[in-house]
Write an enzyme that holds these catalytic residues in place. Structure first.
Site, PDB file in Angstrom:
ATOM      1  N   ASP A   1     -23.326 -11.962 -15.891  1.00 30.49           N
ATOM      2  CA  ASP A   1     -22.582 -11.982 -17.162  1.00 30.49           C
ATOM      3  C   ASP A   1     -21.058 -12.102 -16.976  1.00 30.49           C
ATOM      4  O   ASP A   1     -20.402 -11.161 -16.524  1.00 30.49           O
ATOM      5  CB  ASP A   1     -22.874 -10.723 -17.980  1.00 30.49           C
ATOM      6  CG  ASP A   1     -24.359 -10.511 -18.234  1.00 30.49           C
ATOM      7  OD1 ASP A   1     -25.187 -10.949 -17.402  1.00 30.49           O
ATOM      8  OD2 ASP A   1     -24.699  -9.885 -19.246  1.00 30.49           O
TER       9      ASP A   1
ATOM     10  N   GLU B   1     -23.181 -14.854 -21.863  1.00 32.64           N
ATOM     11  CA  GLU B   1     -23.288 -14.198 -23.185  1.00 32.64           C
ATOM     12  C   GLU B   1     -22.049 -13.401 -23.573  1.00 32.64           C
ATOM     13  O   GLU B   1     -21.896 -13.033 -24.730  1.00 32.64           O
ATOM     14  CB  GLU B   1     -24.523 -13.294 -23.240  1.00 32.64           C
ATOM     15  CG  GLU B   1     -24.375 -12.032 -22.411  1.00 32.64           C
ATOM     16  CD  GLU B   1     -25.090 -10.824 -22.991  1.00 32.64           C
ATOM     17  OE1 GLU B   1     -25.802 -10.958 -23.983  1.00 32.64           O
ATOM     18  OE2 GLU B   1     -24.913  -9.734 -22.438  1.00 32.64           O
ATOM     19  N   ASN B   2     -21.152 -13.122 -22.601  1.00 35.21           N
ATOM     20  CA  ASN B   2     -19.959 -12.321 -22.908  1.00 35.21           C
ATOM     21  C   ASN B   2     -18.656 -13.090 -22.689  1.00 35.21           C
ATOM     22  O   ASN B   2     -17.583 -12.492 -22.579  1.00 35.21           O
ATOM     23  CB  ASN B   2     -19.917 -11.060 -22.028  1.00 35.21           C
ATOM     24  CG  ASN B   2     -21.168 -10.231 -22.120  1.00 35.21           C
ATOM     25  OD1 ASN B   2     -21.966 -10.190 -21.173  1.00 35.21           O
ATOM     26  ND2 ASN B   2     -21.375  -9.588 -23.246  1.00 35.21           N
TER      27      ASN B   2
ATOM     28  N   ASN C   1     -28.483 -10.877 -25.571  1.00 29.44           N
ATOM     29  CA  ASN C   1     -28.420 -10.278 -26.910  1.00 29.44           C
ATOM     30  C   ASN C   1     -27.163 -10.655 -27.693  1.00 29.44           C
ATOM     31  O   ASN C   1     -27.119 -10.480 -28.902  1.00 29.44           O
ATOM     32  CB  ASN C   1     -28.549  -8.753 -26.813  1.00 29.44           C
ATOM     33  CG  ASN C   1     -27.576  -8.147 -25.831  1.00 29.44           C
ATOM     34  OD1 ASN C   1     -27.543  -8.541 -24.660  1.00 29.44           O
ATOM     35  ND2 ASN C   1     -26.780  -7.207 -26.272  1.00 29.44           N
ATOM     36  N   HIS C   2     -26.126 -11.166 -27.024  1.00 28.14           N
ATOM     37  CA  HIS C   2     -24.911 -11.578 -27.744  1.00 28.14           C
ATOM     38  C   HIS C   2     -24.892 -13.074 -28.075  1.00 28.14           C
ATOM     39  O   HIS C   2     -23.851 -13.610 -28.465  1.00 28.14           O
ATOM     40  CB  HIS C   2     -23.669 -11.202 -26.939  1.00 28.14           C
ATOM     41  CG  HIS C   2     -23.491  -9.727 -26.772  1.00 28.14           C
ATOM     42  ND1 HIS C   2     -23.406  -8.866 -27.856  1.00 28.14           N
ATOM     43  CD2 HIS C   2     -23.418  -8.945 -25.665  1.00 28.14           C
ATOM     44  CE1 HIS C   2     -23.285  -7.623 -27.405  1.00 28.14           C
ATOM     45  NE2 HIS C   2     -23.295  -7.645 -26.080  1.00 28.14           N
TER      46      HIS C   2
ATOM     47  N   HIS D   1     -33.008 -10.797 -19.180  1.00 31.97           N
ATOM     48  CA  HIS D   1     -31.878 -10.060 -19.735  1.00 31.97           C
ATOM     49  C   HIS D   1     -32.427  -8.793 -20.384  1.00 31.97           C
ATOM     50  O   HIS D   1     -32.935  -8.827 -21.510  1.00 31.97           O
ATOM     51  CB  HIS D   1     -31.187 -10.965 -20.764  1.00 31.97           C
ATOM     52  CG  HIS D   1     -29.816 -10.512 -21.113  1.00 31.97           C
ATOM     53  ND1 HIS D   1     -28.724 -10.749 -20.314  1.00 31.97           N
ATOM     54  CD2 HIS D   1     -29.349  -9.825 -22.181  1.00 31.97           C
ATOM     55  CE1 HIS D   1     -27.647 -10.251 -20.883  1.00 31.97           C
ATOM     56  NE2 HIS D   1     -27.996  -9.681 -22.015  1.00 31.97           N
TER      57      HIS D   1
ATOM     58  N   HIS E   1     -27.680  -8.125 -17.929  1.00 29.84           N
ATOM     59  CA  HIS E   1     -27.417  -7.318 -19.128  1.00 29.84           C
ATOM     60  C   HIS E   1     -26.750  -5.980 -18.856  1.00 29.84           C
ATOM     61  O   HIS E   1     -25.890  -5.573 -19.628  1.00 29.84           O
ATOM     62  CB  HIS E   1     -28.678  -7.103 -19.975  1.00 29.84           C
ATOM     63  CG  HIS E   1     -28.446  -6.233 -21.167  1.00 29.84           C
ATOM     64  ND1 HIS E   1     -27.649  -6.621 -22.226  1.00 29.84           N
ATOM     65  CD2 HIS E   1     -28.878  -4.958 -21.479  1.00 29.84           C
ATOM     66  CE1 HIS E   1     -27.622  -5.654 -23.144  1.00 29.84           C
ATOM     67  NE2 HIS E   1     -28.349  -4.642 -22.708  1.00 29.84           N
TER      68      HIS E   1
ATOM     69  N   HIS F   1     -24.749  -5.161 -16.497  1.00 26.10           N
ATOM     70  CA  HIS F   1     -23.414  -5.390 -15.910  1.00 26.10           C
ATOM     71  C   HIS F   1     -23.161  -4.566 -14.641  1.00 26.10           C
ATOM     72  O   HIS F   1     -22.040  -4.540 -14.149  1.00 26.10           O
ATOM     73  CB  HIS F   1     -22.300  -5.131 -16.930  1.00 26.10           C
ATOM     74  CG  HIS F   1     -22.281  -6.111 -18.071  1.00 26.10           C
ATOM     75  ND1 HIS F   1     -21.222  -6.233 -18.924  1.00 26.10           N
ATOM     76  CD2 HIS F   1     -23.191  -7.021 -18.486  1.00 26.10           C
ATOM     77  CE1 HIS F   1     -21.467  -7.162 -19.837  1.00 26.10           C
ATOM     78  NE2 HIS F   1     -22.675  -7.659 -19.584  1.00 26.10           N
TER      79      HIS F   1
HETATM   80 FE   LIG Z   1     -23.809  -8.978 -20.860  1.00 24.10          FE
HETATM   81 FE   LIG Z   2     -26.524  -8.364 -22.819  1.00 27.71          FE
END
Ligand SMILES: [Fe+2]
Ligand SMILES: [Fe+2]
Length: 272
Positions: free
Chosen positions: A12, A43-44, A71-72, A154, A179, A181
């Site tokens: 990520d 995703e981030n 999820n983002h 994830h 996910h 991190h």
């Molecule tokens: Fe993430």
């Molecule tokens: Fe995530």
């Protein structure tokens, strides 16, 4: 036996600092490890939450072959049409069929086809379908379409990821977790030949709390009040794994963690 491709997977990428870290370190990593494919969880990327078309384009221009999400995925509305534009960007396959985007993609380099699947955990995350059922369906669709398959699972919970690793052992080239991190110390090739790690970690500020400024995270936990979260700018690292695929389909021979600090030089104006 002829060796298979080498895949660099980067965990990520968080905010502007994560992006700058990736862009600065990617050419050297690519060369040092002889990476044929680069897959990045994005995703981030946009300020810590979501991704925009401009930022996705920037990653592709830097040589990223596939972007995975989580999820983002839908945090930035402008990414929605981009997810259905045919570009190699994937959101979890086990989302609702009505949600934009697709869950797997096949990219080709030097005559080798790599299938990349994004999957979301079902524990503490919102995913419309069961990951353990969805993956059977996706792998069925990829049958004959890909020489190697990488799954980015994830998910929040280590047990769910460990179980998925065992479930996929011998069926895919690699399953990497994302996910949380935080990188885990369990990278290995499982007995059936699938490279595995519970969590790759993140690329960005190690000096924060999974990407957020540490003072703000601590204040939130101490006061139970709403605290505005910003992305930390402290201590950038790139975290990923290098997977060496086997000559035979959907198997790996090695997985190695990449945990590398980025020490940017002084700004150009400050140099004499
Ligand atoms: Fe993430
Ligand atoms: Fe995530």
């Amino acid at each position: 036996m002829q060796a298979g491709p080498t895949i660099l997977f980067v965990g990520d990428v968080v905010g502007g600092l994560g992006r700058r870290t990736l862009l600065a370190l990617l050419p050297g990593l690519r060369e040092r490890h002889g990476a044929d494919f680069v897959v990045v969880n994005g995703e981030n990327v946009a300020g810590g939450l979501g991704i925009t078309p401009k930022l996705a384009d920037e990653l592709f221009a830097a040589g990223v072959d596939v972007i995975t999400l989580g999820n983002h995925t839908y945090r930035r509305a402008e990414i929605v049409p981009y997810l259905d534009s045919g570009r190699p960007i994937v959101r979890p396959a086990n989302y609702l069929a009505t949600q934009p985007g697709r869950g797997s993609v096949v990219v080709e380099r030097g005559g080798v086809r790599l299938g990349v699947v994004n999957l979301s955990g079902n524990v503490h995350l919102r995913a419309g379908r069961v990951a353990f059922l969805e993956i059977d369906q996706v792998l069925g669709e990829l049958e004959g379409q890909a020489d190697h398959v990488l799954v980015d699972f994830h998910a929040e919970v280590t047990s769910e990821k460990v179980a998925m690793g065992w479930y996929l052992d011998g069926r895919v080239t690699a399953m990497v977790g994302t996910h949380t991190h935080v990188p885990t110390a369990d990278a290995r090739v499982l007995p059936g030949g699938t490279a595995y790690i519970t969590d790759v970690g993140m690329t960005g500020p190690r000096g924060g709390v999974i990407g957020v400024k540490k003072e703000q995270s601590i204040a939130s936990l101490r006061t139970h009040m709403n605290v505005h979260f910003e992305t930390s700018e402290d201590d950038p690292w790139l975290m990923g794994v290098v997977i060496r695929a086997a000559g035979r389909p959907r198997r790996a021979v090695a997985i190695e963690q990449v945990l590398e600090p980025w020490r940017p030089g002084p700004p150009a104006a400050a140099r004499s």
